[in-house]
Scaffold this active site. Structure first.
Site, short mmCIF file in Angstrom:
data_model
loop_
_atom_site.label_atom_id
_atom_site.label_comp_id
_atom_site.label_asym_id
_atom_site.label_seq_id
_atom_site.Cartn_x
_atom_site.Cartn_y
_atom_site.Cartn_z
N ASN A 154 0.84 -1.19 0.00
CA ASN A 154 0.00 0.00 0.00
C ASN A 154 0.88 1.24 0.00
O ASN A 154 2.11 1.15 -0.06
CB ASN A 154 -0.96 -0.01 1.20
N ASP A 157 -4.58 -6.50 4.83
CA ASP A 157 -5.70 -7.31 5.31
C ASP A 157 -5.74 -8.66 4.62
O ASP A 157 -6.28 -9.63 5.16
CB ASP A 157 -7.02 -6.58 5.06
N LYS A 164 8.93 -16.76 -11.12
CA LYS A 164 8.23 -15.59 -11.65
C LYS A 164 7.06 -16.02 -12.51
O LYS A 164 7.20 -16.86 -13.41
CB LYS A 164 9.19 -14.74 -12.48
N PHE A 166 -5.08 2.99 14.43
CA PHE A 166 -5.30 4.05 13.45
C PHE A 166 -6.36 3.58 12.46
O PHE A 166 -6.49 2.38 12.18
CB PHE A 166 -4.01 4.37 12.71
N LYS A 212 -14.83 0.54 14.85
CA LYS A 212 -13.55 -0.15 15.01
C LYS A 212 -13.10 -0.09 16.47
O LYS A 212 -12.57 -1.07 17.01
CB LYS A 212 -12.51 0.50 14.10
N LYS A 215 -12.62 -3.72 18.23
CA LYS A 215 -11.24 -4.14 18.53
C LYS A 215 -10.90 -4.00 20.02
O LYS A 215 -9.77 -4.29 20.41
CB LYS A 215 -10.26 -3.32 17.69
#
Length: 407
Positions: free
Chosen positions: A215, A284, A294, A329, A343, A347
């Site tokens: 990301n 995730d 490859k 975060f 969240k 959590k």
């Protein structure tokens, strides 16, 4: 916040000079005594009258303006100010400062100054990357001058690259850190001995020996949290994914690549921590199968099967001690606050630091961020600040929660 402080703003010839009017206004609203010195070329971009109206002080350009009583400005400005901020700092002014040239009021004031001098370079990307300019910056650093790094973006000349003057809030925050740090508790050791684990950066999940899924996280926010916590006396462990940042001094760094590695390193250390701050952007999902060779290009589409990774924050919340504080975060593109509050509950965290990728100046890569600190009892909006300032606000709240849990 800046009552009793005097700041001299040195404004040079750059289109970014327009931002300094807002900087001057923001500082005045903090009860700062603001004085502005402009180079002649700066007056082509913004009128001195603008600064005089905002600061209620004369805006000086000429080295020997006749005023009553007689004031030797090039001596008094730098010797009576608490800080000189040169912004925007053009290539020309940096060259003069590095070579000791004093051919106008601003350069004379800088050379005669007994206070700290901050410079915020702003110019075309090719100019900024020129080896001569970089050598001048390096030399000035050796002399004790400090810098606010330019940002990357679209410049007035339509080029894209580094050389953009940071937003006004970043410049003002740099002044606050320099002048109001001790008064506002930024330099006190209030976290002395507190054990804090911070995660930062992205993870990489391999597809084959060549490719991986990741990301846009650069790790800047997590590294800022780790660095500020260490400065305030905490015993900091930083579990970091692959980034191009230097580990803050005094911080124990644990380097990982995959989500599984981050899970293992965090969970092994979790029991010994007082506060855990999950700032990393952990994948995730990961490829269910990793090709040992490859993968070759083929005709038509290719389907990639993914599987869930372990939820580190959820596991931390399940195993959390009563005297331990957990913060996650939440990076969102829509419904940031409702999703982040869900969240928080799911959590079993003590706080969620929410921000939106849609907001200019917040999110990945930049030097600023805008957090909303969400707890069971409410929300605190930090506004747009540098990531270091956001980190301090986050640590302030977490320390309060942790202290309450010790009773």
């Amino acid at each position: 916040m800046l009552t009793g402080k005097k700041v001299t703003l040195g404004v040079t010839g750059s289109i970014a000079a327009y931002k300094m009017a807002n900087v001057a206004s923001m500082l005045v609203k903090m009860n700062c005594d603001v004085h502005v010195v402009m180079t002649k070329s700066a007056t082509e971009f913004i009128a001195p009258l603008t600064f005089e109206t905002l600061t209620k002080n004369p805006c000086l350009v000429e080295a020997f303006e006749r005023r009553t009583p007689v004031d030797i400005h090039h001596l008094t400005l730098g010797q009576t100010s608490d800080l000189i901020l040169v912004a925007p700092a053009s290539a020309d002014i940096l060259g003069k400062m590095a070579c000791g040239i004093a051919d106008d009021l601003l350069t004379s004031s800088i050379i005669a100054a007994s206070c700290p001098v901050l410079a915020a370079p702003a110019m075309n990307v090719k100019m900024y990357q020129n080896p001569i300019v970089q050598e001048n910056i390096r030399r000035l650093r050796l002399f004790g001058y400090e810098f606010i790094e330019p940002e990357t973006g679209r410049l007035a000349c339509e080029a894209v690259g580094v050389g953009k003057l940071p937003e006004e809030s970043v410049l003002v925050d740099a002044v606050l850190h320099k002048l109001a740090g001790k008064e506002k508790g930024r330099c006190r050791k209030d976290l002395e001995g507190v054990r804090i684990l911070v995660t930062a950066g992205p993870t990489r999940e391999s597809l084959d020996p060549v490719r991986f899924i990741t990301n846009h996280s650069t790790g800047k926010m997590g590294y800022a949290v780790a660095g500020q916590a260490q400065k305030r006396g905490a015993r900091v462990t930083l579990v970091t994914g692959p980034v191009s940042l230097s580990c803050p001094k005094g911080v124990e760094a644990v380097f990982v690549t995959t989500a599984e590695e981050m899970y293992r390193e965090v969970m092994e250390r979790a029991e010994k921590q007082d506060i855990i701050i999950k700032a990393a952007a952990v994948a995730d999902y990961r490829p269910k199968q990793i090709s040992p060779e490859k993968m070759k290009k083929q005709e038509g589409q290719m389907l990639l099967e993914l599987e869930r990774t372990k939820d580190i924050l959820l596991e931390l919340g399940r195993e959390k001690r009563k005297d331990q504080c957990i913060c996650g975060f939440s990076m969102e593109t829509e419904e940031a606050l409702p999703n982040s509050r869900m969240k928080l509950k799911k959590k079993n965290a003590d706080m969620i630091a929410a921000n939106s990728l849609r907001e200019n100046g917040a999110g990945f890569g930049g030097n600023t961020n805008h957090l909303v600190l969400i707890t069971e009892n409410g929300e605190e909006d930090t506004g747009m600040l540098t990531k270091e300032a956001c980190a301090d606000r986050l640590l302030d709240r977490l320390y309060e929660i942790w202290k309450q849990k010790q009773n």
